[in-house]
Design a protein around this motif. Structure first.
Motif, short mmCIF file in Angstrom:
data_model
loop_
_atom_site.label_atom_id
_atom_site.label_comp_id
_atom_site.label_asym_id
_atom_site.label_seq_id
_atom_site.Cartn_x
_atom_site.Cartn_y
_atom_site.Cartn_z
N ALA A 272 0.85 -1.20 0.00
CA ALA A 272 0.00 0.00 0.00
C ALA A 272 0.88 1.24 0.00
O ALA A 272 1.94 1.27 0.62
N TRP A 273 0.42 2.27 -0.70
CA TRP A 273 1.21 3.51 -0.84
C TRP A 273 0.35 4.70 -0.41
O TRP A 273 -0.72 4.94 -0.97
N PHE A 274 0.85 5.43 0.58
CA PHE A 274 0.13 6.56 1.13
C PHE A 274 1.00 7.81 1.12
O PHE A 274 2.22 7.74 1.19
N ASP A 275 0.32 8.93 1.14
CA ASP A 275 0.97 10.18 1.45
C ASP A 275 0.88 10.35 2.97
O ASP A 275 -0.11 9.94 3.58
N PHE A 276 1.89 10.93 3.60
CA PHE A 276 1.90 11.06 5.06
C PHE A 276 0.60 11.68 5.58
O PHE A 276 0.02 11.20 6.56
N HIS A 277 0.12 12.72 4.90
CA HIS A 277 -1.05 13.43 5.44
C HIS A 277 -2.32 12.59 5.36
O HIS A 277 -3.17 12.68 6.24
N ALA A 278 -2.42 11.75 4.34
CA ALA A 278 -3.60 10.88 4.23
C ALA A 278 -3.64 9.88 5.37
O ALA A 278 -4.69 9.36 5.75
N LEU A 279 -2.48 9.61 5.92
CA LEU A 279 -2.37 8.56 6.93
C LEU A 279 -2.35 9.15 8.35
O LEU A 279 -2.95 8.60 9.27
N CYS A 280 -1.64 10.25 8.53
CA CYS A 280 -1.46 10.80 9.89
C CYS A 280 -2.02 12.21 10.04
O CYS A 280 -2.02 12.75 11.14
N GLY A 281 -2.50 12.80 8.96
CA GLY A 281 -3.02 14.16 9.04
C GLY A 281 -4.53 14.18 9.19
O GLY A 281 -5.14 15.24 9.25
N VAL A 282 -5.15 13.02 9.21
CA VAL A 282 -6.61 12.93 9.36
C VAL A 282 -6.93 12.05 10.57
O VAL A 282 -6.05 11.36 11.08
N ALA A 283 -8.20 12.10 10.97
CA ALA A 283 -8.57 11.42 12.23
C ALA A 283 -8.60 9.90 12.09
O ALA A 283 -9.66 9.28 12.04
N ASN A 311 3.13 20.07 15.50
CA ASN A 311 2.20 19.19 14.77
C ASN A 311 2.07 17.87 15.55
O ASN A 311 2.22 16.79 14.99
N PHE A 312 1.77 18.02 16.81
CA PHE A 312 1.80 16.89 17.72
C PHE A 312 0.77 15.82 17.37
O PHE A 312 1.02 14.63 17.53
N ASP A 313 -0.40 16.23 16.86
CA ASP A 313 -1.42 15.23 16.49
C ASP A 313 -0.88 14.29 15.43
O ASP A 313 -1.04 13.07 15.52
N GLU A 314 -0.24 14.87 14.41
CA GLU A 314 0.36 14.05 13.36
C GLU A 314 1.44 13.14 13.94
O GLU A 314 1.51 11.95 13.62
N ALA A 315 2.27 13.73 14.82
CA ALA A 315 3.37 12.96 15.41
C ALA A 315 2.83 11.80 16.24
O ALA A 315 3.31 10.67 16.16
N ARG A 316 1.80 12.07 17.01
CA ARG A 316 1.21 11.05 17.87
C ARG A 316 0.63 9.91 17.03
O ARG A 316 0.82 8.74 17.31
N ARG A 317 -0.07 10.28 15.96
CA ARG A 317 -0.63 9.24 15.08
C ARG A 317 0.50 8.44 14.43
O ARG A 317 0.40 7.23 14.26
N PHE A 318 1.55 9.15 14.06
CA PHE A 318 2.68 8.48 13.42
C PHE A 318 3.28 7.43 14.37
O PHE A 318 3.62 6.32 13.96
N VAL A 319 3.40 7.79 15.65
CA VAL A 319 3.92 6.85 16.65
C VAL A 319 3.03 5.60 16.72
O VAL A 319 3.51 4.47 16.70
N THR A 320 1.72 5.82 16.76
CA THR A 320 0.77 4.70 16.82
C THR A 320 0.88 3.84 15.57
O THR A 320 0.86 2.61 15.63
#
Ligand SMILES: Nc1ncnc2c1ncn2[C@@H]1O[C@H](COP(=O)(O)OP(=O)(O)OP(=O)(O)O)[C@@H](O)[C@H]1O
Ligand SMILES: [Mg+2]
Length: 375
Positions: A272-283, A311-320
């Motif tokens: 699967a291929w994603f853009d970072f924002h599609a993956l961690c920039g949304v809820a 951009n802590f929300d993105e960072a937090r999602r990225f960690v998860t």
């Protein structure tokens, strides 16, 4: 007519794949099944429930006599199991056939199991109705990445597969685990042993001892981490995706996660291929990342920016996300603004990112890249 061995040889001859004796003999075995299944369309008569039904069904199975054994393709990562099964599935001349990732099949099975129970409170055992439903949809079931993790799955599977085989369903599966090693070392395994016996009786086990990990070979020399973000990184990511998906056409895929859907912009061949924002920039949350991690063996992420308290929300999602990918041994390729250790700017939250950075480093190691995907 498209058959297995012909297609396999054609791919070798055209240079799409390298010739491999183990794959070639696996293709011969699949060809044998392909021949037996030409036009395969069993229609077990409706049999009443209870012992009369049981006898009738058993009689049908005996009379049909034409219930060929399926195949259980097992081997190390990247040996070509999914490729061969897909080739077989596409060629199979079976009117009702279905190819599904095993984890998804299990989720669907749980959903249907509870739905049957809810809609028919008078039924104490939903398995026969469930088996009728599945066998009605497909006489050939191809499962990718067969694996058993929990006791609930183990218990349902034993009875469900018995019922499916009684309904003349033929199963082909790929797995990294030999049947005898399924659910090994887990509590309750003894109760699962009859299922293993059953599986071995209805599926021939074929160890695919191909010469090498072709997935690794295809991306050999290509890094897993591209920095900085830019044209060079974009081109490298495209190359990785092309190599990993080969000639398989890529398209949008939709994953069903507890009643919701998650759209995957581009996917093929378990990648699967994603853009970072599609993956961690949304809820999105842990459940979504878990679904991704079980469904895809490889994930590509474009454009990971510098992360910080801003951009802590993105960072937090990225960690998860990375936790889920790491725990499921998903292979990761990224383009990013910095190397893992420099990705998170110091400050609040830096501590939680330390583990992520360390995991990201490990995920690029040769040892990690050869681990089987855990579904
Ligand atoms: N003989 C070959 N020559 C070149 N490429 C190959 C060959 N066999 C397989 N491949 C490619 O290698 C990659 C890995 O193959 P595949 O996905 O079928 O492996 P697998 O055995 O299913 O691995 P896993 O256990 O991780 O699921 C695929 O992109 C596939 O097209
Ligand atoms: Mg596979």
């Amino acid at each position: 007519m498209v058959d297995v061995i012909g297609t396999y040889r054609e791919r070798v001859a055209s240079g799409q794949i390298l010739s491999d004796p183990a794959q070639s003999s696996a293709a011969e075995r699949l060809q044998g099944l392909w021949v037996k299944l030409r036009g395969y369309d069993p229609k077990p008569k409706e049999a009443p429930n209870g012992w009369v039904g049981k006898l009738l069904r058993r009689k049908q199975v005996d009379e049909a006599g034409e219930h060929p054994n399926g195949l259980y393709l097992v081997g190390d990562v990247g040996r070509g199991k999914s490729m061969l099964m897909d080739l077989f599935f596409a060629a199979a001349d079976v009117p009702r056939k279905r190819r599904i990732h095993f984890h998804e099949f299990m989720q669907e099975t749980h959903r249907r199991f509870h739905q049957i129970k809810r809609d028919n409170p008078e039924i104490d055992d939903p398995i026969p109705a469930l088996a009728d439903m599945i066998a009605g949809e497909a006489a050939l079931l191809c499962f990718d990445e067969f694996q058993v993790h929990d006791i609930v799955d183990a218990m349902i599977l034993g009875r469900l597969f018995e019922a499916l085989f009684a309904r003349l369903v033929v199963v082909v599966a790929t797995s990294n685990t030999l049947p005898d090693d399924l659910f090994k070392g887990k509590p309750g395994r003894d109760a699962f042993l009859p299922f293993i016996g059953f599986l071995k009786k209805n599926l021939d086990v074929l160890v695919l001892d191909a010469a090498r990990d072709y997935r690794r070979q295809r991306v050999h020399g290509l890094a897993a981490w591209y920095t900085p973000i830019g044209r060079w990184a974009d081109a490298a990511m495209q190359r990785v995706f092309d190599e990993l998906t080969g000639e398989m056409p890529a398209h949008t895929e939709t994953l069903l996660i507890s009643g919701r859907t998650l759209s995957v912009p581009l996917a093929a061949n378990g990648v699967a291929w994603f853009d970072f924002h599609a993956l961690c920039g949304v809820a999105l949350g842990a459940g979504d990342y878990l679904a991704l991690a079980t469904h895809y063996h490889t994930v590509l992420i474009d454009g990971i920016p510098l992360l910080s308290p801003d951009n802590f929300d993105e960072a937090r999602r990225f960690v998860t996300l990375i936790d889920a990918l790491y725990e499921h041994r998903v292979k990761l390729y990224v383009s990013a603004a910095a190397l893992p250790d420099d990705l998170y700017r110091k400050g609040e939250g830096a501590r939680i990112f330390e583990r992520t950075a360390s995991r990201l480093e490990e995920m690029q190691s040769e040892a990690y890249l050869t681990l089987p995907h855990l579904t």
